[in-house]
Write an enzyme that holds these catalytic residues in place. Structure first.
Site, PDB file in Angstrom:
ATOM      1  N   GLY A 127       0.797  -1.213   0.000  1.00  0.00           N
ATOM      2  CA  GLY A 127       0.000   0.000   0.000  1.00  0.00           C
ATOM      3  C   GLY A 127       0.834   1.270   0.000  1.00  0.00           C
ATOM      4  O   GLY A 127       0.502   2.241  -0.688  1.00  0.00           O
ATOM      5  N   SER A 128       1.921   1.293   0.756  1.00  0.00           N
ATOM      6  CA  SER A 128       2.751   2.493   0.817  1.00  0.00           C
ATOM      7  C   SER A 128       3.378   2.793  -0.543  1.00  0.00           C
ATOM      8  O   SER A 128       3.449   3.954  -0.957  1.00  0.00           O
ATOM      9  CB  SER A 128       3.849   2.342   1.878  1.00  0.00           C
ATOM     10  OG  SER A 128       3.287   2.316   3.175  1.00  0.00           O
ATOM     11  N   ASN A 148      -7.473   4.783   9.217  1.00  0.00           N
ATOM     12  CA  ASN A 148      -6.901   3.592   9.834  1.00  0.00           C
ATOM     13  C   ASN A 148      -6.946   3.628  11.356  1.00  0.00           C
ATOM     14  O   ASN A 148      -6.900   2.588  12.012  1.00  0.00           O
ATOM     15  CB  ASN A 148      -5.453   3.395   9.377  1.00  0.00           C
ATOM     16  CG  ASN A 148      -4.614   4.640   9.532  1.00  0.00           C
ATOM     17  OD1 ASN A 148      -4.942   5.700   8.982  1.00  0.00           O
ATOM     18  ND2 ASN A 148      -3.527   4.548  10.273  1.00  0.00           N
ATOM     19  N   GLN A 170      -7.589   0.539   4.118  1.00  0.00           N
ATOM     20  CA  GLN A 170      -8.408   0.048   5.220  1.00  0.00           C
ATOM     21  C   GLN A 170      -9.809  -0.368   4.787  1.00  0.00           C
ATOM     22  O   GLN A 170     -10.526  -1.016   5.544  1.00  0.00           O
ATOM     23  CB  GLN A 170      -8.526   1.123   6.300  1.00  0.00           C
ATOM     24  CG  GLN A 170      -7.230   1.405   7.033  1.00  0.00           C
ATOM     25  CD  GLN A 170      -6.768   0.249   7.899  1.00  0.00           C
ATOM     26  OE1 GLN A 170      -7.569  -0.544   8.384  1.00  0.00           O
ATOM     27  NE2 GLN A 170      -5.463   0.143   8.084  1.00  0.00           N
ATOM     28  N   ALA A 212      -2.931  -6.267   0.266  1.00  0.00           N
ATOM     29  CA  ALA A 212      -3.497  -7.602   0.490  1.00  0.00           C
ATOM     30  C   ALA A 212      -3.574  -7.981   1.959  1.00  0.00           C
ATOM     31  O   ALA A 212      -4.509  -8.669   2.384  1.00  0.00           O
ATOM     32  CB  ALA A 212      -2.682  -8.648  -0.270  1.00  0.00           C
ATOM     33  N   HIS A 213      -2.591  -7.547   2.768  1.00  0.00           N
ATOM     34  CA  HIS A 213      -2.534  -8.052   4.155  1.00  0.00           C
ATOM     35  C   HIS A 213      -3.597  -7.445   5.052  1.00  0.00           C
ATOM     36  O   HIS A 213      -3.714  -7.821   6.223  1.00  0.00           O
ATOM     37  CB  HIS A 213      -1.136  -7.845   4.737  1.00  0.00           C
ATOM     38  CG  HIS A 213      -0.810  -6.433   5.109  1.00  0.00           C
ATOM     39  ND1 HIS A 213      -0.722  -6.007   6.410  1.00  0.00           N
ATOM     40  CD2 HIS A 213      -0.537  -5.353   4.348  1.00  0.00           C
ATOM     41  CE1 HIS A 213      -0.410  -4.731   6.434  1.00  0.00           C
ATOM     42  NE2 HIS A 213      -0.288  -4.307   5.187  1.00  0.00           N
ATOM     43  N   CYS A 272       4.139   6.498  20.742  1.00  0.00           N
ATOM     44  CA  CYS A 272       5.262   6.193  21.640  1.00  0.00           C
ATOM     45  C   CYS A 272       6.027   4.947  21.199  1.00  0.00           C
ATOM     46  O   CYS A 272       7.246   4.890  21.280  1.00  0.00           O
ATOM     47  CB  CYS A 272       4.746   5.980  23.063  1.00  0.00           C
ATOM     48  SG  CYS A 272       3.965   7.437  23.767  1.00  0.00           S
TER      49      CYS A 272
END
Length: 401
Positions: free
Chosen positions: A73-74, A153, A181, A202-203, A327
């Site tokens: 996706g990125s 997301n 998403q 896909a994931h 964090c």
């Protein structure tokens, strides 16, 4: 540590479903030929990729020739923004996006700003919704592309994609949506929604990691992001991840078939979880309720505590979750999404995202609602912010803490 294992981080990633794995396996150890070669084994892999492309196109209401496979996706997000910007810079230099996009979009926009492009980052309301009229007002004669995510997301907000797409079509501006998403979890028709480019991975719908796709409407002018070979009709170089592509196609076919029943089931579990969590005092639901929210998404803030400690204690009880706080990625800053919807830093730091999926049961929800109130109270008892709040309340009422 608990012997339980309840996975409530499906928006981060999912497992590979057995049917998907079974379809992938032959392309790892039997039909492994390079699709660009001319012998019979390679023809088999070429056919498998073609079938996957057809499955994706069918799921999106697209044409097969409009689907291009990527490494995730990125990569697809970066290709959409950079490819459109550089291919069309003779027409303008302006891009519109929102303040709550995934960092794959925001960081790509920052890169484009360093390279002579101008970017408008639209605000959202308290539920994370973009106003389509704000998009209209932001468009200028230099605008090349509008990029607004389909569903957030972190807080699960489903954006008014069709309305935004209609405005872009009227203004003759290209429209991209990061639907990572949403694909496999929400009905999508790229033609009906006036979408010119769409990103998926896909994931997120029980397929393998490291493979995604970019839908590019026929006729859209876009530069390649990766140069080298002639794969993906010359648009995306690199030997294809055959097994991954096969898995993506199968996983999306299954997700679309199961979507109506699964979304109904997940929405009921989501609403039960929200109802139970918001009974904990000083708890805030982030994002909208009902149909404007993804069926498996729950995001809340517990005032007076910090998200990372909450995750560690949940993990000790066998619950895998995530926080809007950054964090765990080495930053002390709270989520940019929660800040964008108007939360102060001290409240945004106490966020918890629980995202449900196919393995989630009602018993899982009951267990979370059983253990979480005690964890929240334990952390508040250790919090100086909580002690200060109690003291202020006592002072106001004239009673000692």
């Amino acid at each position: 540590m608990s012997d339980k294992h309840i996975y409530l981080d499906h928006s981060a990633t999912t497992y590979i479903k057995p049917q998907v794995f079974d379809e992938m396996l032959p392309y790892l150890n039997t039909y492994y030929g390079n699709p660009s070669s001319i012998y019979a084994m390679s023809h088999k892999t070429e056919q498998a990729i073609d079938q996957a492309r057809e499955r994706v196109a069918l799921a999106l209401g697209a044409e097969k020739a409009e689907i291009f496979f990527t490494g995730g996706g990125s990569e697809a997000d970066n290709w959409a923004l950079k490819g459109i910007a550089f291919a069309n810079k003779h027409r303008g230099n302006h891009i519109i996006t929102t303040k709550i996009e995934h960092h794959a979009i925001l960081h790509a926009c920052e890169f484009l700003e360093r390279n002579g492009f101008e970017v408008t980052y639209l605000p959202v309301d308290a539920e994370g919704l973009v106003d389509p009229e704000a998009v209209r007002q932001a468009i200028t004669d230099k605008t090349l592309l509008v990029s607004v995510m389909f569903a957030n997301n972190e807080i699960g907000t489903i954006e008014p994609v069709k309305a935004i797409g209609q405005i872009c079509r009227e203004k003759k501006v290209l429209f991209h949506t990061d639907a990572v998403q949403a694909v496999g979890h929400a009905p999508i028709d790229v033609k009906d929604m006036n979408i010119d480019l769409l990103t998926l991975a896909a994931h997120k719908f029980y397929g393998p990691k490291g493979v995604g796709a970019l839908y590019i409407r026929r006729g859209v002018k876009i530069d390649s992001l990766i140069h080298g070979g002639g794969q993906e009709r010359g648009k995306r170089a690199g030997t294809e991840n055959i097994a991954g592509i096969v898995g993506l196609g199968k996983a999306l076919e299954l997700a679309v078939a199961e979507m109506p029943a699964e979304n109904k089931r997940l929405a009921a579990l989501r609403d039960k979880l929200i109802k139970g969590l918001t009974r904990i005092p000083h708890t805030r639901l982030n994002g909208p309720a009902g149909d404007k929210r993804m069926p498996g998404n729950v995001n809340v803030c517990f005032q007076f505590i910090e998200g990372e400690s909450l995750l560690l204690l949940l993990d000790s009880k066998g619950i895998s979750a995530s926080s809007g706080s950054a964090c765990t990625s080495g930053s002390l800053d709270p989520s940019h999404v929660l800040l964008a919807i108007g939360l102060p830093h001290e409240i945004a730091h106490g966020s918890l995202r629980l995202t449900l999926g196919s393995s989630t049961t009602e018993a899982d929800i009951d267990y979370v609602l059983e253990v979480l109130p005690g964890i929240v109270q334990r952390l508040r008892d250790m919090s100086p912010l909580w002690k200060n709040y109690l003291q202020a309340q006592a002072n106001a009422s004239g009673h000692a803490v």
